[in-house]
Design a protein around this motif. Sequence first.
Motif, mmCIF file in Angstrom:
data_model
loop_
_atom_site.group_PDB
_atom_site.id
_atom_site.type_symbol
_atom_site.label_atom_id
_atom_site.label_comp_id
_atom_site.label_asym_id
_atom_site.label_seq_id
_atom_site.Cartn_x
_atom_site.Cartn_y
_atom_site.Cartn_z
ATOM 1 N N SER A 83 -4.440 28.565 13.759
ATOM 2 C CA SER A 83 -5.723 29.251 14.761
ATOM 3 C C SER A 83 -7.096 28.166 15.572
ATOM 4 N N ARG A 88 -12.185 34.334 15.314
ATOM 5 C CA ARG A 88 -11.639 36.386 16.602
ATOM 6 C C ARG A 88 -10.553 35.450 17.099
ATOM 7 N N ARG A 90 -6.366 36.145 18.466
ATOM 8 C CA ARG A 90 -5.247 36.757 18.099
ATOM 9 C C ARG A 90 -3.825 36.030 18.665
ATOM 10 N N SER A 103 -9.801 40.660 24.197
ATOM 11 C CA SER A 103 -9.748 39.608 23.031
ATOM 12 C C SER A 103 -8.408 38.837 22.173
ATOM 13 N N LEU A 104 -7.187 39.284 23.356
ATOM 14 C CA LEU A 104 -6.004 38.395 22.784
ATOM 15 C C LEU A 104 -5.448 37.121 23.649
ATOM 16 N N THR A 158 -1.091 39.219 15.548
ATOM 17 C CA THR A 158 -2.088 38.434 14.204
ATOM 18 C C THR A 158 -2.966 38.528 14.715
ATOM 19 N N ARG A 159 -4.097 38.253 13.199
ATOM 20 C CA ARG A 159 -5.377 38.443 14.304
ATOM 21 C C ARG A 159 -5.969 37.546 12.917
ATOM 22 N N GLN A 163 -4.217 34.324 11.150
ATOM 23 C CA GLN A 163 -3.444 35.410 11.146
ATOM 24 C C GLN A 163 -2.803 35.665 10.656
ATOM 25 N N SER A 165 -0.843 39.653 10.324
ATOM 26 C CA SER A 165 -0.278 40.874 11.097
ATOM 27 C C SER A 165 -1.002 42.068 10.358
ATOM 28 N N ASP A 166 -1.178 42.916 10.759
ATOM 29 C CA ASP A 166 -2.579 44.026 9.809
ATOM 30 C C ASP A 166 -1.225 45.329 8.969
ATOM 31 N N LEU A 185 -11.189 39.107 9.610
ATOM 32 C CA LEU A 185 -11.698 39.112 10.721
ATOM 33 C C LEU A 185 -13.069 37.977 10.289
#
Length: 403
Positions: A83, A88, A90, A103-104, A158-159, A163, A165-166, A185
């Motif tokens: 990242s 933040r 994504r 935000s992507l 992914t976030r 990173q 994934s949910d 986050l």
Amino acid sequence: MVPVIVGVVVTPLSIGLGAVLLGSFDDSEAVGGDVPAPVSTELKAGDVGVPVLYAKLLRDAAADCDEKLLTAPVLAAQLKRESNFNPRARSIAADGPADDDGSLTDPRSEEQRAEDGKPGGADLPGGEQATGSGSEETSSGASGEELPAVAQAERPVTRGIAQFSDADWAAGGIDGNNDGVKDVLDPADAIPAQGRKMCGLLRTAKKHPGYRGTPLELALAAYRVSWKTVGEYGGVPRASGADGETYEYVKAVMKSYPKMVVPVGGNASGGWTLPVEGPAGTPYHQRGSAWSTGLHTGVDFVILTGTQVKAIGPGEVVTAGDGGDYGNQVVVRHEDGTYSQYAHLSEVKAVVGQSVQGGTLIGWSGETGNATGPHLHVEIRTGPGFGSDISPVPYLRAKGLIL
């Protein structure tokens, strides 16, 4: 234990040909074994290293794992690649538009995107010549049998800084800061979860010495695509295979993690150093009417105006400029949550938000503010402002600095 599939950026990733993985991935050669740790594990702060706010989280995450191969520099290099230390970030969905607030984002840095535009993989040991989408390329499993090339894993969005994934966060997310919330986050939650996941993957990797790659390389690959996928490949995916970007990801982390540490013994390169060369003057907590509290809140160094003043250690500048009775001042936040203040400067060089190393020039000494002559006033604090001072001598001695 088979972890949930983790995805990262779905755009192709590839870096240049300058480095090879410590495990060659060549089936004809021995694989596995340990990767030697860097000569130092003190994280390098700043633009070329680790944002100071995350250094302690990374050290703690590595310390919580009993696998010696998992070090803070390895976790830091992973976050750099995942990242670019953006909490933040994504990943970009293959065919999904950005959401309403846009935000992507692509978590790669501009430098990484430039590198990713270069061709790679063809000349690396263990990386065959690229063959095109219709290739009948095969990969060898743990038993040595030839397996059909595995289709590239379909990766979800992914976030966060690590990173997740949910689905992976739901399975492995933790409340690292004990605030009652598992927030992907929040680096205080995500970095400990990253460390825990990598620790588990290393344990699993050590149970498969026949796989292509060292345990650390295997764990990194599994973090990227899941241990199930690594098992299907019989190790780290090949450079020119369907998941060549995973090969490049592992290679990038292995190449960069030694650069995340401070070389042993070098003040200018990020260690700890005294702010000036000069004798100590007024000590901490000397009484007198010259100070509003009746006590001296720091330690003074007796030096001439114009002497170079340097940050004592890695950190981030949070104050730079006029400080009232302190005159021109600089305050630096260090990775352990403490602060150092440098007062009565004739001129300030540092700027707010700047990352500094031990030995970084931040200004020049003087006698601005409430001062009766040229000197440097230094405080060690638990907060950024007046009134949070602590005794500087024990603090400096703990860093190997003797007044």
